[in-house]
Write a protein that holds these residues in place. Structure first.
Motif, PDB file in Angstrom:
ATOM      1  N   LEU A  49     -61.925  94.567-163.114  1.00 51.65           N
ATOM      2  CA  LEU A  49     -62.025  93.467-162.142  1.00 51.65           C
ATOM      3  C   LEU A  49     -63.222  92.554-162.389  1.00 51.65           C
ATOM      4  O   LEU A  49     -63.098  91.330-162.323  1.00 51.65           O
ATOM      5  CB  LEU A  49     -62.126  94.034-160.719  1.00 51.65           C
ATOM      6  CG  LEU A  49     -60.816  94.273-159.975  1.00 51.65           C
ATOM      7  CD1 LEU A  49     -61.123  94.781-158.572  1.00 51.65           C
ATOM      8  CD2 LEU A  49     -59.959  93.014-159.914  1.00 51.65           C
ATOM      9  N   LYS A  50     -64.374  93.161-162.662  1.00 48.27           N
ATOM     10  CA  LYS A  50     -65.591  92.352-162.852  1.00 48.27           C
ATOM     11  C   LYS A  50     -65.406  91.372-164.019  1.00 48.27           C
ATOM     12  O   LYS A  50     -65.778  90.202-163.939  1.00 48.27           O
ATOM     13  CB  LYS A  50     -66.787  93.266-163.132  1.00 48.27           C
ATOM     14  CG  LYS A  50     -67.436  93.766-161.865  1.00 48.27           C
ATOM     15  CD  LYS A  50     -68.205  92.615-161.240  1.00 48.27           C
ATOM     16  CE  LYS A  50     -68.896  92.995-159.948  1.00 48.27           C
ATOM     17  NZ  LYS A  50     -69.139  91.837-159.089  1.00 48.27           N
ATOM     18  N   GLU A  53     -63.234  88.652-162.934  1.00 47.29           N
ATOM     19  CA  GLU A  53     -63.945  87.737-162.025  1.00 47.29           C
ATOM     20  C   GLU A  53     -64.872  86.809-162.809  1.00 47.29           C
ATOM     21  O   GLU A  53     -64.984  85.621-162.504  1.00 47.29           O
ATOM     22  CB  GLU A  53     -64.736  88.537-160.983  1.00 47.29           C
ATOM     23  CG  GLU A  53     -63.829  89.058-159.874  1.00 47.29           C
ATOM     24  CD  GLU A  53     -64.481  90.150-159.022  1.00 47.29           C
ATOM     25  OE1 GLU A  53     -65.684  90.434-159.217  1.00 47.29           O
ATOM     26  OE2 GLU A  53     -63.759  90.724-158.179  1.00 47.29           O
ATOM     27  N   ALA A  56     -62.839  84.174-164.293  1.00 47.66           N
ATOM     28  CA  ALA A  56     -62.458  83.188-163.270  1.00 47.66           C
ATOM     29  C   ALA A  56     -63.587  82.185-163.049  1.00 47.66           C
ATOM     30  O   ALA A  56     -63.336  80.978-162.893  1.00 47.66           O
ATOM     31  CB  ALA A  56     -62.106  83.906-161.962  1.00 47.66           C
ATOM     32  N   GLU A  71     -57.061  83.124-158.842  1.00 50.67           N
ATOM     33  CA  GLU A  71     -57.252  84.220-157.899  1.00 50.67           C
ATOM     34  C   GLU A  71     -57.270  85.520-158.689  1.00 50.67           C
ATOM     35  O   GLU A  71     -56.410  85.736-159.541  1.00 50.67           O
ATOM     36  CB  GLU A  71     -56.065  84.194-156.929  1.00 50.67           C
ATOM     37  CG  GLU A  71     -56.253  85.071-155.741  1.00 50.67           C
ATOM     38  CD  GLU A  71     -55.060  84.963-154.780  1.00 50.67           C
ATOM     39  OE1 GLU A  71     -54.418  83.881-154.706  1.00 50.67           O
ATOM     40  OE2 GLU A  71     -54.768  85.977-154.141  1.00 50.67           O
ATOM     41  N   VAL A  72     -58.234  86.365-158.405  1.00 45.75           N
ATOM     42  CA  VAL A  72     -58.326  87.671-159.078  1.00 45.75           C
ATOM     43  C   VAL A  72     -57.930  88.733-158.069  1.00 45.75           C
ATOM     44  O   VAL A  72     -58.404  88.710-156.931  1.00 45.75           O
ATOM     45  CB  VAL A  72     -59.765  87.937-159.566  1.00 45.75           C
ATOM     46  CG1 VAL A  72     -59.847  89.288-160.279  1.00 45.75           C
ATOM     47  CG2 VAL A  72     -60.241  86.818-160.478  1.00 45.75           C
ATOM     48  N   THR A  73     -57.071  89.648-158.489  1.00 44.52           N
ATOM     49  CA  THR A  73     -56.624  90.673-157.555  1.00 44.52           C
ATOM     50  C   THR A  73     -56.308  91.970-158.291  1.00 44.52           C
ATOM     51  O   THR A  73     -56.013  91.956-159.480  1.00 44.52           O
ATOM     52  CB  THR A  73     -55.382  90.191-156.761  1.00 44.52           C
ATOM     53  OG1 THR A  73     -54.980  91.215-155.862  1.00 44.52           O
ATOM     54  CG2 THR A  73     -54.219  89.852-157.673  1.00 44.52           C
TER      55      THR A  73
END
Ligand code: NAD
Ligand code: LMR
Length: 342
Positions: A49-50, A53, A56, A71-73
């Protein structure tokens, strides 16, 4: 649909190597054209995730005119909600001591739920490209979990193999890549794949066309030399290029894989002209490939759909190689069937 209507693109494994090479090109308009706004959805697992992000943040900093939102999910339902194009890149890499069955089983746990999430929430026109390996069989797994999506919308990537073949041929003949057309990758995205130049065409600077085998015979010193070059140099070089990249670079191809994914989706959405290309698509039984396998064929894209090029003659040696690659696809399918994944 107007060219200005936003399109939603989901990229899984967005924090990985290919994700990093892919997202900026999509955001810059390389798939739909610079006039079409793109909403990006980046799906990752917690460990990635990091990185996603961070990607992004950089996407934002590029100030791409075509980028509507990012959008990050880690939520697959959210990631695929309303998606028009799903690029399934994130996959479980083969670890030490892992057998093929272990790899297929680990990937079943990824591609099954992602197929179900696509089925539940994607846009009616969703198109899916599987990049994560073993790509053909992962596409089969995802499609099996999406009964409401036409199975032909699930494809796997052999465009990188196609591009690798083009580049090897252009280098050997000392001609521009764009002057070569109608080559084919058949079968699985694995070392059993079948690069086939027998229908290839070379277009000269004056626009005159001639068969690629003739041009190779002239360059290599006779038709006999071409057969040896195909068997001993060209086919193994293309089919094992992924392993060569891993050996030299220390990790698997990323920018070239991303470029091929862009080529695949752009052509699918906007159409092919002139030469056909190669993509792993649902077999309808063409060329003796059993129905229902996701196998690479020569394809044209018309009105937003891939069509297998029909009516090509296939020489006995090429047919034997295709049968070998298809056998491997059948074994993979049988394995995921026995694991209850399809
Ligand atoms: P990578 O390890 O750099 O990135 C993969 C990312 O996927 C990681 O960030 C990981 O956290 C994420 N991920 C894992 N499981 C996930 C899940 N369930 N949902 C969302 N994200 C998940 O790998 P990479 O270099 O980007 O390569 C990705 C895949 O593409 C590999 O399977 C590789 O073998 C394959 N590949 C295919 C081709 C082709 O031509 N078809 C070419 C090159 C690489
Ligand atoms: C490639 O063709 O470069 C990759 O599929 C290789 C790999 O195993 O990731």
């Amino acid at each position: 649909m107007s060219a200005q209507e936003p399109r939603t693109v989901t990229v899984t494994g967005a924090g990985g190597q290919i994700g990093y090479a892919l997202l900026f090109r999509i955001a810059s308009g390389a798939v739909f054209g610079p006039g079409t706004p793109v909403r990006l959805r980046l799906l990752e697992i917690p460990a990635g995730l990091k990185a996603a992000e961070g990607t992004a943040l950089e996407l934002q900093d590029c100030a791409f005119a075509a980028l509507d939102s990012v959008e990050v999910t880690e939520n697959a339902a959210r990631a695929f909600d309303g998606t028009n194009v799903a690029l399934l890149v994130g996959a479980r890499p083969r670890g030490p001591g892992m057998e093929r069955g272990d790899l297929l089983s680990a990937n079943g746990a990824i591609f099954g739920p992602q197929g179900a999430a696509i089925n539940a929430g994607a846009a009616d026109d969703v198109r899916v490209l599987v990049v994560g390996n073993p790509a053909n069989t992962n596409a089969l797994i995802a499609a099996a979990h999406a009964p409401d999506v036409p199975a032909e919308r699930f494809t796997a990537m052999t465009r990188l193999d196609h591009n690798r073949a083009l580049a090897q041929l252009a280098g050997t003949l000392d001609v521009p890549v764009a002057s070569i057309g109608n080559i084919i990758i058949w079968g699985n995205h694995s070392a059993t794949q079948v690069p086939d130049i027998s229908h290839g065409v070379l277009t000269g600077a004056d626009g005159a066309q001639r068969p690629l085998p003739d041009a190779l015979a002239e360059a290599l010193g006779g038709a006999g030399k071409v057969a040896t070059w195909l068997d001993e140099t060209f086919i193994p070089r293309v089919a094992k290029r992924g392993a060569e990249i891993i050996e030299v670079r220390g990790s698997s191809s990323a920018a070239s894989a991303a470029a091929a994914a862009i080529d695949h989706v752009r052509d699918w959405v906007r159409g092919t002209t002139g030469s056909w290309t190669s993509a792993a698509v649902l077999s309808d039984g063409s060329y003796g490939v059993p129905r229902g396998l996701v196998s690479s064929f020569p394809v044209n894209s018309r009105d937003g759909a891939w069509e297998i090029q029909q009516g090509l003659s296939v020489a006995a040696d090429v047919r034997a190689r295709i049968e070998g690659s298809v056998r491997e696809l059948e074994e993979e399918r049988d394995m995921v069937k026995s694991l209850g994944l399809v």
